[in-house]
Write a protein that holds these residues in place. Sequence first.
Motif, mmCIF file in Angstrom:
data_model
loop_
_atom_site.group_PDB
_atom_site.id
_atom_site.type_symbol
_atom_site.label_atom_id
_atom_site.label_comp_id
_atom_site.label_asym_id
_atom_site.label_seq_id
_atom_site.Cartn_x
_atom_site.Cartn_y
_atom_site.Cartn_z
ATOM 1 N N TYR A 156 0.843 -1.190 0.000
ATOM 2 C CA TYR A 156 0.000 0.000 0.000
ATOM 3 C C TYR A 156 0.884 1.248 0.000
ATOM 4 O O TYR A 156 1.963 1.262 0.616
ATOM 5 C CB TYR A 156 -0.898 0.031 1.240
ATOM 6 C CG TYR A 156 -1.950 -1.050 1.267
ATOM 7 C CD1 TYR A 156 -3.250 -0.794 0.846
ATOM 8 C CD2 TYR A 156 -1.640 -2.324 1.725
ATOM 9 C CE1 TYR A 156 -4.227 -1.777 0.874
ATOM 10 C CE2 TYR A 156 -2.605 -3.320 1.748
ATOM 11 C CZ TYR A 156 -3.888 -3.040 1.328
ATOM 12 O OH TYR A 156 -4.849 -4.023 1.350
ATOM 13 N N TYR A 157 0.409 2.258 -0.711
ATOM 14 C CA TYR A 157 1.027 3.583 -0.646
ATOM 15 C C TYR A 157 -0.022 4.523 -0.073
ATOM 16 O O TYR A 157 -0.983 4.877 -0.753
ATOM 17 C CB TYR A 157 1.475 4.045 -2.025
ATOM 18 C CG TYR A 157 2.194 5.377 -2.018
ATOM 19 C CD1 TYR A 157 3.551 5.443 -1.727
ATOM 20 C CD2 TYR A 157 1.515 6.555 -2.271
ATOM 21 C CE1 TYR A 157 4.215 6.652 -1.697
ATOM 22 C CE2 TYR A 157 2.162 7.773 -2.247
ATOM 23 C CZ TYR A 157 3.523 7.815 -1.964
ATOM 24 O OH TYR A 157 4.176 9.031 -1.932
ATOM 25 N N GLY A 158 0.136 4.855 1.198
ATOM 26 C CA GLY A 158 -0.913 5.557 1.894
ATOM 27 C C GLY A 158 -2.100 4.625 2.078
ATOM 28 O O GLY A 158 -1.974 3.507 2.583
ATOM 29 N N SER A 159 -3.260 5.056 1.629
ATOM 30 C CA SER A 159 -4.453 4.219 1.728
ATOM 31 C C SER A 159 -4.735 3.449 0.443
ATOM 32 O O SER A 159 -5.703 2.685 0.381
ATOM 33 C CB SER A 159 -5.668 5.095 2.065
ATOM 34 O OG SER A 159 -5.884 6.068 1.040
ATOM 35 N N GLU A 160 -3.891 3.623 -0.560
ATOM 36 C CA GLU A 160 -4.131 3.006 -1.867
ATOM 37 C C GLU A 160 -3.287 1.746 -2.029
ATOM 38 O O GLU A 160 -2.063 1.776 -1.827
ATOM 39 C CB GLU A 160 -3.810 3.999 -2.986
ATOM 40 C CG GLU A 160 -4.048 3.440 -4.382
ATOM 41 C CD GLU A 160 -3.686 4.434 -5.467
ATOM 42 O OE1 GLU A 160 -3.740 4.061 -6.653
ATOM 43 O OE2 GLU A 160 -3.319 5.576 -5.120
ATOM 44 N N GLN A 161 -3.937 0.653 -2.402
ATOM 45 C CA GLN A 161 -3.204 -0.581 -2.673
ATOM 46 C C GLN A 161 -2.553 -0.486 -4.039
ATOM 47 O O GLN A 161 -3.213 -0.233 -5.048
ATOM 48 C CB GLN A 161 -4.130 -1.794 -2.625
ATOM 49 C CG GLN A 161 -3.378 -3.114 -2.797
ATOM 50 C CD GLN A 161 -4.281 -4.327 -2.584
ATOM 51 O OE1 GLN A 161 -5.482 -4.191 -2.433
ATOM 52 N NE2 GLN A 161 -3.687 -5.508 -2.569
ATOM 53 N N VAL A 162 -1.239 -0.681 -4.075
ATOM 54 C CA VAL A 162 -0.493 -0.562 -5.330
ATOM 55 C C VAL A 162 0.014 -1.910 -5.831
ATOM 56 O O VAL A 162 0.531 -1.997 -6.939
ATOM 57 C CB VAL A 162 0.705 0.397 -5.162
ATOM 58 C CG1 VAL A 162 0.216 1.807 -4.873
ATOM 59 C CG2 VAL A 162 1.649 -0.083 -4.050
ATOM 60 N N LYS A 163 -0.136 -2.949 -5.023
ATOM 61 C CA LYS A 163 0.337 -4.260 -5.470
ATOM 62 C C LYS A 163 -0.405 -5.363 -4.736
ATOM 63 O O LYS A 163 -0.625 -5.276 -3.532
ATOM 64 C CB LYS A 163 1.839 -4.430 -5.227
ATOM 65 C CG LYS A 163 2.384 -5.801 -5.629
ATOM 66 C CD LYS A 163 3.802 -6.043 -5.150
ATOM 67 C CE LYS A 163 4.782 -5.161 -5.836
ATOM 68 N NZ LYS A 163 6.187 -5.507 -5.454
ATOM 69 N N ARG A 164 -0.782 -6.375 -5.477
ATOM 70 C CA ARG A 164 -1.178 -7.658 -4.907
ATOM 71 C C ARG A 164 -0.602 -8.721 -5.828
ATOM 72 O O ARG A 164 -1.051 -8.882 -6.958
ATOM 73 C CB ARG A 164 -2.685 -7.817 -4.782
ATOM 74 C CG ARG A 164 -3.087 -9.273 -4.474
ATOM 75 C CD ARG A 164 -4.459 -9.403 -3.885
ATOM 76 N NE ARG A 164 -4.477 -8.916 -2.508
ATOM 77 C CZ ARG A 164 -5.567 -8.927 -1.749
ATOM 78 N NH1 ARG A 164 -6.721 -9.365 -2.247
ATOM 79 N NH2 ARG A 164 -5.510 -8.484 -0.506
ATOM 80 N N ALA A 165 0.406 -9.419 -5.362
ATOM 81 C CA ALA A 165 1.108 -10.404 -6.176
ATOM 82 C C ALA A 165 1.097 -11.748 -5.477
ATOM 83 O O ALA A 165 1.309 -11.826 -4.265
ATOM 84 C CB ALA A 165 2.548 -9.956 -6.439
#
Length: 230
Positions: free
Chosen positions: A163-172
């Motif tokens: 997560y970057y802040g409240s935003e999910q940037v990766k799910r791998a």
Amino acid sequence: MSRFKNEITHLQAHIKTLRLGAGALLLVALVMGIGWWNAPRDLTIHVPPDLRSGSTRKWWEVPPESVYSFSFYIWQQLQRWPVNGDEDYSRNIHVLSPYFTPSCQSFLRHDYEYRRTAGELRQRVRGIYEIPGRGYGEDPTLRVKAVSDRDWIVTLDVTADEYYGSEQVKRALVRYPLKVVRSDVDPERNPFGLAIDCYSGAPQRITTPDPVTPTGTTSGGLGGALGETP
């Protein structure tokens, strides 16, 4: 008079025998004391996590269950960045250094520098967890392969969320093939007697099928990821 002399001689001989016996006992006690002093104060015995049935093991053998649980626990702690990956990842490498071989520590420090330069750590929150149905119990022979009595290959199938802040940037969905070696060099800092020697091969993106829907169709697996390297 001769009877008294004989009695005295007999008593002297008896006293000499007692003295020799006491000396022998003292010598035996001294040897036992030295052995007790040199005996190990702590003895690590690896017990399988599943204790539903009895188990007989040699104390120096490390069961594959223990190798897997150690590997997953340490690797999960390394990949846990609760606040800021720029600081958390570096701190984890330092704190967990007794559980990695020197070559692996060097590799992780280079990985940290690479990720930091690439902007993959700043303000990142990260965590990994085991994919349901992909644990040790489902396929023990796949999860832990014994190379020798002191070397193992452990395969971890995990989900990595960032997560970057409240935003999910990766799910791998990632497969980590890890080398694990026996390392009894510092029981004070590493009571497991094991160490991770980083990868036995490159980490791989994997897919896992979604549950079957009531109509009998299946949706696509989560194979992709947002962002950078695993």
